[in-house]
Design an enzyme around this catalytic site. Structure first.
Site, PDB file in Angstrom:
ATOM      1  N   PHE A  47       6.361   1.370  -1.429  1.00 35.34           N
ATOM      2  CA  PHE A  47       5.150   0.605  -1.140  1.00 35.34           C
ATOM      3  C   PHE A  47       4.441   1.165   0.098  1.00 35.34           C
ATOM      4  O   PHE A  47       4.894   2.119   0.722  1.00 35.34           O
ATOM      5  CB  PHE A  47       5.502  -0.880  -0.990  1.00 35.34           C
ATOM      6  CG  PHE A  47       5.553  -1.614  -2.320  1.00 35.34           C
ATOM      7  CD1 PHE A  47       5.567  -0.929  -3.524  1.00 35.34           C
ATOM      8  CD2 PHE A  47       5.569  -3.004  -2.363  1.00 35.34           C
ATOM      9  CE1 PHE A  47       5.593  -1.603  -4.752  1.00 35.34           C
ATOM     10  CE2 PHE A  47       5.590  -3.700  -3.581  1.00 35.34           C
ATOM     11  CZ  PHE A  47       5.608  -2.989  -4.769  1.00 35.34           C
ATOM     12  N   SER A  48       3.349   0.505   0.467  1.00 30.97           N
ATOM     13  CA  SER A  48       2.428   1.087   1.455  1.00 30.97           C
ATOM     14  C   SER A  48       3.047   1.332   2.824  1.00 30.97           C
ATOM     15  O   SER A  48       4.018   0.680   3.217  1.00 30.97           O
ATOM     16  CB  SER A  48       1.211   0.180   1.598  1.00 30.97           C
ATOM     17  OG  SER A  48       0.392   0.351   0.473  1.00 30.97           O
ATOM     18  N   TRP A  98      -2.063   4.597 -12.467  1.00 29.22           N
ATOM     19  CA  TRP A  98      -2.602   3.532 -11.599  1.00 29.22           C
ATOM     20  C   TRP A  98      -2.653   4.007 -10.149  1.00 29.22           C
ATOM     21  O   TRP A  98      -1.709   4.632  -9.660  1.00 29.22           O
ATOM     22  CB  TRP A  98      -1.671   2.326 -11.717  1.00 29.22           C
ATOM     23  CG  TRP A  98      -1.858   1.255 -10.689  1.00 29.22           C
ATOM     24  CD1 TRP A  98      -1.361   1.237  -9.409  1.00 29.22           C
ATOM     25  CD2 TRP A  98      -2.589   0.034 -10.838  1.00 29.22           C
ATOM     26  NE1 TRP A  98      -1.731   0.094  -8.772  1.00 29.22           N
ATOM     27  CE2 TRP A  98      -2.475  -0.674  -9.619  1.00 29.22           C
ATOM     28  CE3 TRP A  98      -3.318  -0.534 -11.889  1.00 29.22           C
ATOM     29  CZ2 TRP A  98      -3.066  -1.916  -9.415  1.00 29.22           C
ATOM     30  CZ3 TRP A  98      -3.904  -1.787 -11.681  1.00 29.22           C
ATOM     31  CH2 TRP A  98      -3.778  -2.460 -10.456  1.00 29.22           C
ATOM     32  N   GLU A 128      -1.200  -8.556   4.159  1.00 30.72           N
ATOM     33  CA  GLU A 128      -0.769  -7.210   3.776  1.00 30.72           C
ATOM     34  C   GLU A 128      -1.499  -6.165   4.629  1.00 30.72           C
ATOM     35  O   GLU A 128      -2.554  -6.428   5.193  1.00 30.72           O
ATOM     36  CB  GLU A 128      -1.082  -6.976   2.290  1.00 30.72           C
ATOM     37  CG  GLU A 128      -0.433  -8.025   1.388  1.00 30.72           C
ATOM     38  CD  GLU A 128      -0.597  -7.740  -0.107  1.00 30.72           C
ATOM     39  OE1 GLU A 128       0.407  -7.832  -0.827  1.00 30.72           O
ATOM     40  OE2 GLU A 128      -1.714  -7.441  -0.553  1.00 30.72           O
ATOM     41  N   ARG A 174       6.155  -6.139   4.559  1.00 23.46           N
ATOM     42  CA  ARG A 174       5.819  -4.776   4.138  1.00 23.46           C
ATOM     43  C   ARG A 174       4.627  -4.158   4.862  1.00 23.46           C
ATOM     44  O   ARG A 174       3.934  -4.797   5.608  1.00 23.46           O
ATOM     45  CB  ARG A 174       5.557  -4.763   2.631  1.00 23.46           C
ATOM     46  CG  ARG A 174       4.518  -5.736   2.137  1.00 23.46           C
ATOM     47  CD  ARG A 174       4.398  -5.642   0.607  1.00 23.46           C
ATOM     48  NE  ARG A 174       3.457  -6.598   0.085  1.00 23.46           N
ATOM     49  CZ  ARG A 174       3.781  -7.739  -0.503  1.00 23.46           C
ATOM     50  NH1 ARG A 174       5.047  -8.070  -0.651  1.00 23.46           N
ATOM     51  NH2 ARG A 174       2.846  -8.554  -0.947  1.00 23.46           N
ATOM     52  N   ASP A 175       4.406  -2.888   4.530  1.00 20.28           N
ATOM     53  CA  ASP A 175       3.232  -2.091   4.925  1.00 20.28           C
ATOM     54  C   ASP A 175       3.224  -1.723   6.414  1.00 20.28           C
ATOM     55  O   ASP A 175       2.276  -2.052   7.155  1.00 20.28           O
ATOM     56  CB  ASP A 175       1.924  -2.813   4.552  1.00 20.28           C
ATOM     57  CG  ASP A 175       1.936  -3.312   3.114  1.00 20.28           C
ATOM     58  OD1 ASP A 175       2.682  -2.740   2.297  1.00 20.28           O
ATOM     59  OD2 ASP A 175       1.200  -4.276   2.795  1.00 20.28           O
ATOM     60  N   ASN A 195      -3.597   2.440  -6.059  1.00 20.72           N
ATOM     61  CA  ASN A 195      -4.120   1.376  -5.191  1.00 20.72           C
ATOM     62  C   ASN A 195      -4.196   1.835  -3.742  1.00 20.72           C
ATOM     63  O   ASN A 195      -4.867   2.859  -3.506  1.00 20.72           O
ATOM     64  CB  ASN A 195      -3.456   0.010  -5.429  1.00 20.72           C
ATOM     65  CG  ASN A 195      -1.963  -0.070  -5.292  1.00 20.72           C
ATOM     66  OD1 ASN A 195      -1.239   0.555  -6.045  1.00 20.72           O
ATOM     67  ND2 ASN A 195      -1.462  -0.852  -4.365  1.00 20.72           N
ATOM     68  N   ASP A 196      -3.548   1.187  -2.792  1.00 23.30           N
ATOM     69  CA  ASP A 196      -3.841   1.397  -1.368  1.00 23.30           C
ATOM     70  C   ASP A 196      -3.812   2.855  -0.899  1.00 23.30           C
ATOM     71  O   ASP A 196      -2.893   3.603  -1.257  1.00 23.30           O
ATOM     72  CB  ASP A 196      -2.783   0.687  -0.499  1.00 23.30           C
ATOM     73  CG  ASP A 196      -2.496  -0.714  -0.930  1.00 23.30           C
ATOM     74  OD1 ASP A 196      -3.153  -1.224  -1.836  1.00 23.30           O
ATOM     75  OD2 ASP A 196      -1.565  -1.298  -0.352  1.00 23.30           O
ATOM     76  N   GLN A 239      -1.001   4.783  -3.085  1.00 14.84           N
ATOM     77  CA  GLN A 239      -0.086   4.129  -4.022  1.00 14.84           C
ATOM     78  C   GLN A 239      -0.446   4.573  -5.435  1.00 14.84           C
ATOM     79  O   GLN A 239      -1.605   4.483  -5.843  1.00 14.84           O
ATOM     80  CB  GLN A 239      -0.225   2.606  -3.895  1.00 14.84           C
ATOM     81  CG  GLN A 239       0.169   2.061  -2.532  1.00 14.84           C
ATOM     82  CD  GLN A 239       1.679   1.930  -2.405  1.00 14.84           C
ATOM     83  OE1 GLN A 239       2.266   0.985  -2.917  1.00 14.84           O
ATOM     84  NE2 GLN A 239       2.310   2.870  -1.737  1.00 14.84           N
TER      85      GLN A 239
HETATM   86  C1  FRU Z   1      -1.602  -4.174  -1.215  1.00 14.29           C
HETATM   87  C2  FRU Z   1      -0.147  -4.081  -1.650  1.00 14.29           C
HETATM   88  C3  FRU Z   1       0.774  -3.852  -0.471  1.00 14.29           C
HETATM   89  C4  FRU Z   1       1.954  -3.188  -1.114  1.00 14.29           C
HETATM   90  C5  FRU Z   1       1.301  -2.333  -2.172  1.00 14.29           C
HETATM   91  C6  FRU Z   1       2.104  -2.140  -3.425  1.00 14.29           C
HETATM   92  O1  FRU Z   1      -2.483  -3.879  -2.257  1.00 14.29           O
HETATM   93  O2  FRU Z   1       0.250  -5.244  -2.363  1.00 14.29           O
HETATM   94  O3  FRU Z   1       1.109  -5.012   0.254  1.00 14.29           O
HETATM   95  O4  FRU Z   1       2.698  -2.421  -0.215  1.00 14.29           O
HETATM   96  O5  FRU Z   1       0.076  -2.956  -2.486  1.00 14.29           O
HETATM   97  O6  FRU Z   1       1.502  -1.197  -4.259  1.00 14.29           O
END
Ligand code: FRU
Length: 432
Positions: free
Chosen positions: A77-78, A15, A193, A137-138, A17-18, A34
């Site tokens: 996480f991000s 998987w 986020e 977060r982030d 993501n960000d 991610q």
């Molecule tokens: C955004 C998010 C962030 C988090 C990350 C986790 O897509 O939810 O807020 O850090 O993805 O994978």
């Protein structure tokens, strides 16, 4: 293992993501993202890593961060990256599941070579500000004169998204809470986020990715920006948020400054929470969007793809009313006052049409049926990128952009009506 997409960055396995920590360090561009390498879901997130000297030919690097300490055991996480005294620092969120909810702390890792990272023993920010819930977060870090600043996304106790500003003299802290620089009103999101802040043409710009927006569109998620006339983040008044991309599969956009060509570049997750989960049967899900440049022209924000993508053009295909293309192609054309472009593959279809100043995009494949219409007064040029199920449509040099997944298959049949002139190219892959 084969890459699912040809010229979009994707995780090697599992998987994705960000995008995280985009930066130029010691002669190379580094993009992190991610990634759960072990499953096509987001249950345990690492930081995947790729690097490049030119932003279009990429190589895979070893995993940069793994969820293995007490404070990030359920996910790294991000976050973002910064170079301090010749070292590369990653500031990220340590995610830890608790019996009732979870805790999120801001953490730091450091590297001398940009490849192997060592985590600092303890989180550098371990609790959110008083009015914030556990959703915290982030971090996006940058240098501001003699200090470091960081924005962190959150949710207040009443359930409204917000963004906090922190500062510190040293990168490892102590970090101090300065103020909450932006806050959601009703229906503007329950959690904000991936905040990002930078100046462009001497104006302050804030990016956020809210979830829980009061709209059914995109499941209540979106990636937004707001411009503030003052470049001073502390004087900011960010309230008039606009949508960065009109497509569905665009979220968690983030930027960095490219010191080589002196430009601000943006990358987002080519996917959306809740939507990407529906893709089953692949060894890779999720990708990053193409790298785009941010430019302000008058009161418009333009986000065209960086010029480097022209180097991927491998073969030119003669443009005609009916033509065949492969699943990794680019189309560039000047339309008449009304036009229609139809793409048909063995797995789906994509139609873009324009009339009476309304642009309509129709997408269908085995997972999606979508129609989106937007008003646009004049179309001078369109550029459509197709990459094995990913499509990016740029109108008027990035004045409007649609980022959408659409599984078309590899053999494309294209029909063009009322197009003045056009070009079509087959594009080369970005990983050799
Ligand atoms: C955004 C998010 C962030 C988090 C990350 C986790 O897509 O939810 O807020 O850090 O993805 O994978």
């Amino acid at each position: 293992m084969n890459n699912r997409y040809s010229y979009h960055i994707q995780p090697e396995n599992g998987w994705g993501n960000d995008p995280n920590g985009l930066i130029y360090f010691k002669g190379r561009y580094h993009y992190f993202y991610q990634n759960n390498p072990l499953a096509t879901n987001n249950s345990r997130i690492y930081w995947g890593h790729v690097s490049s000297t030119d932003l279009i030919h990429w190589q895979r690097e070893e995993m940069a961060l793994a969820p293995e300490t007490e404070y990030d055991q359920d996910g790294c996480f991000s976050g973002s990256a910064i170079v301090v005294d010749g070292k590369l620092y990653l500031m990220y969120t340590g995610h830890k599941n608790l019996p009732e909810n979870y805790s999120e702390t801001q953490c730091l890792a450091v590297s001398s070579d940009g490849i192997t990272f060592e985590k600092i023993d303890e989180p550098i920010i371990s609790t959110p500000p008083a009015n914030n819930t556990h959703r915290f977060r982030d971090p996006k870090v940058w240098r501001n004169g003699d200090r470091f600043c960081a924005l962190i996304g959150g949710e207040n106790v009443e359930g409204f998204g917000q963004v906090h500003l922190y500062q510190s003299i040293a990168i490892a802290g102590p970090w101090q809470f300065v103020k909450t620089i932006a806050k959601a009103q009703l229906d503007e999101g329950t959690m904000w986020e991936c905040p990002d802040y930078f100046t462009l043409d001497n104006q302050g710009m804030l990016l956020i990715s809210p979830k829980g927006l009061g709209t059914a569109d995109k499941g209540g998620f979106n990636s937004l920006y707001a411009i503030n006339k003052s470049p001073n983040v502390q004087e900011a008044d960010f309230s008039d948020f606009k949508i960065l991309d009109k497509g569905t599969d665009f979220y968690a956009a983030t930027t960095f400054f490219d010191p080589i060509k002196q430009r601000r570049l943006m990358v987002a997750w080519f996917g959306l929470p809740g939507e990407q989960e529906k893709e089953v049967g692949y060894h890779q899900v999720g990708a990053l969007t193409m790298t785009r440049e941010l430019k302000i022209e008058g009161d418009q924000l333009l986000t065209p793809p960086i010029e480097e993508y022209e180097e991927l053009r491998q073969t030119e295909v003669t443009f005609s009313d009916e033509m065949k293309l492969s699943g990794s192609s680019e189309l560039l054309f000047t339309p008449q006052e009304y036009f229609e472009l139809k793409l048909k593959g063995d797995q789906g279809g994509y139609i873009v049409s324009y009339q009476n100043h309304q642009l309509q995009l129709t997408i269908c494949d085995k997972l999606r049926n979508r129609i989106k219409t937007i008003a646009i007064s004049e179309i001078k040029e369109l550029r459509l990128f197709i990459d094995q199920g990913l499509t990016e449509l740029y109108i008027n040099e990035g004045e409007k952009v649609f980022t959408n997944k659409c599984e078309l298959g590899n053999n494309l049949f294209v029909q063009a009506e009322n197009i003045l002139e056009g070009k079509a190219y087959l594009l080369a892959p970005i990983f050799s």
